[in-house]
Design an enzyme around this catalytic site. Structure first.
Site, short mmCIF file in Angstrom:
data_model
loop_
_atom_site.label_atom_id
_atom_site.label_comp_id
_atom_site.label_asym_id
_atom_site.label_seq_id
_atom_site.Cartn_x
_atom_site.Cartn_y
_atom_site.Cartn_z
N GLN A 11 0.84 -1.20 0.00
CA GLN A 11 0.00 0.00 0.00
C GLN A 11 0.87 1.25 0.00
O GLN A 11 1.92 1.29 0.64
CB GLN A 11 -0.92 0.00 1.23
CG GLN A 11 -2.04 1.01 1.16
CD GLN A 11 -3.13 0.73 2.18
OE1 GLN A 11 -3.30 -0.40 2.62
NE2 GLN A 11 -3.89 1.74 2.53
N SER A 91 3.97 -6.21 3.08
CA SER A 91 2.69 -5.94 3.73
C SER A 91 1.53 -6.44 2.87
O SER A 91 1.38 -7.63 2.66
CB SER A 91 2.58 -4.45 4.05
OG SER A 91 1.46 -4.18 4.84
N LEU A 92 0.71 -5.54 2.33
CA LEU A 92 -0.37 -5.95 1.42
C LEU A 92 0.17 -6.83 0.30
O LEU A 92 -0.49 -7.79 -0.13
CB LEU A 92 -1.05 -4.71 0.83
CG LEU A 92 -1.93 -4.96 -0.38
CD1 LEU A 92 -3.18 -5.73 0.00
CD2 LEU A 92 -2.28 -3.66 -1.08
N ARG A 116 -9.86 -7.04 4.46
CA ARG A 116 -8.70 -6.63 5.27
C ARG A 116 -8.64 -5.10 5.35
O ARG A 116 -8.43 -4.53 6.42
CB ARG A 116 -7.42 -7.18 4.66
CG ARG A 116 -6.12 -6.82 5.40
CD ARG A 116 -4.94 -7.45 4.68
NE ARG A 116 -3.67 -7.28 5.36
CZ ARG A 116 -2.79 -6.30 5.10
NH1 ARG A 116 -3.08 -5.38 4.18
NH2 ARG A 116 -1.64 -6.23 5.75
N HIS A 200 0.80 -2.21 11.26
CA HIS A 200 1.85 -3.11 11.75
C HIS A 200 2.28 -2.78 13.18
O HIS A 200 3.45 -2.81 13.52
CB HIS A 200 3.04 -3.17 10.78
CG HIS A 200 2.66 -3.72 9.45
ND1 HIS A 200 2.29 -5.04 9.27
CD2 HIS A 200 2.51 -3.12 8.24
CE1 HIS A 200 1.95 -5.23 8.00
NE2 HIS A 200 2.07 -4.09 7.36
N GLN A 249 0.69 -10.77 10.88
CA GLN A 249 1.30 -9.80 9.97
C GLN A 249 0.68 -8.41 10.09
O GLN A 249 1.36 -7.40 9.97
CB GLN A 249 1.18 -10.32 8.53
CG GLN A 249 1.95 -9.52 7.50
CD GLN A 249 1.05 -8.90 6.45
OE1 GLN A 249 0.00 -8.37 6.76
NE2 GLN A 249 1.47 -8.98 5.21
#
Length: 312
Positions: A11, A91-92, A116, A200, A249
């Site tokens: 992202q 991440s994403l 999500r 995160h 995560q």
């Protein structure tokens, strides 16, 4: 022969127009956008191509938009029949990596990342939190910084991207203190990021739990090639733990630099970034300038990457 890893955008890489050339010129890419539109019940295509009146920057839309563009880029690459040997995503982007490794279908994944995004937005809407980039301090110094600045607030390392480029996340008061202290500690730069929440970090616990419940409706398969995970930078040993790993995560540090170093140790020498932007390629180069880095996000980058791989 090069040993190739595909790495997938996270992202923040989004921009209006992403994926448009691939959609207009390659049947397999067009099909990915059509599948996404069908599964989501709205036009992700419009959001990717013209911004969707600002929706492209809203987390619930950004996440499926980047996933769709990244998998379209993957299909353009796979069409050429070039073998790749490992995958990872920031991440994403880890969800795109899961699709490329065969652990989850694109149809299931695009719906999952939409949820999500919704869970993440919902979890942070009443939290005064953000992220900050700390440039020029090493991990030990940033750990010291976090301990100095957090006081009674939540503050932790969110992303270890590459040498001396680390992101911290937490409550805004602690982030503000950390930015000032970082400058006193000799950071080259310390700046708050324009994001909608402290991603995160443990402040995303509610989103993580909602995501886990959602994943219980999905059947994950065993991986077809090595995938290096954000939560520890290591190769996934078994798909049995994938739901718990992806739950963690959301609220754990992203060990991106460690993932890159482990791939290098396993013989990877060529990294191809799939999807919008070239942020990850920059991180890879800061780990080791000798590595080959390419990207695929439109027809020009596709052509350039294929030419380099074929030695043309």
């Amino acid at each position: 022969m090069s040993k190739i890893a595909l790495i997938f955008s996270g992202q923040g890489a989004q921009y209006a127009g992403m994926g448009k050339e691939l959609y207009e010129n390659i049947d397999e890419c067009r099909e990915i956008f059509h599948i996404a539109d069908r599964e989501l019940g709205f036009s992700i295509k419009d959001i990717c191509f013209d911004g969707g009146e600002g929706k492209i920057d809203k987390t619930e839309y950004t996440q499926p938009a980047i996933l769709t563009t990244s998998i379209a880029a993957l299909k353009a690459f796979e069409k050429e029949g070039i073998e790749y040997h490992a995958v990872a995503g920031l991440s994403l982007g880890e969800y795109s990596a899961l699709v490329s490794s065969g652990m989850i279908s694109f149809e299931e994944c695009v719906k999952l990342v939409r949820k999500r995004g919704l869970f993440m937005e919902e979890a942070v809407k009443d939290i005064d939190g953000t992220l900050a980039a700390i440039i020029g301090l090493d991990v030990e110094q940033v750990e010291e910084l976090v301990n100095k600045a957090k006081e009674d607030d939540v503050l932790q390392i969110s992303n270890l991207n590459c040498p001396k480029q680390i992101v911290i996340g937490g409550e805004t008061a602690a982030i503000d203190r950390a930015v000032e202290i970082a400058k006193e500690m000799g950071a080259k730069r310390a700046l708050k990021l324009n994001v909608s929440g402290p991603f995160h970090t443990k402040l995303l616990k509610e989103a993580a739990e909602n995501l886990y419940n959602e994943m219980n409706n999905i059947e994950f398969k065993e991986k077809s090639l090595p995938i290096y995970m954000n939560v520890n930078g290591e190769k996934l040993s078994s798909g049995d733990d994938i739901k718990e790993i992806m739950k963690q995560q959301v609220m754990s540090s992203v060990y991106w630099e460690k993932s890159i170093r482990n791939m290098i140790d396993d013989g990877i020498d060529t990294f191809i970034e799939m999807g919008p932007g070239r942020v990850l390629s920059g991180f890879v180069k800061k780990v080791d300038r000798k590595l080959n880095c390419m990207n695929i996000e439109d027809l020009k980058t596709l052509e350039n990457t294929l030419s380099k791989l074929r030695g043309e």
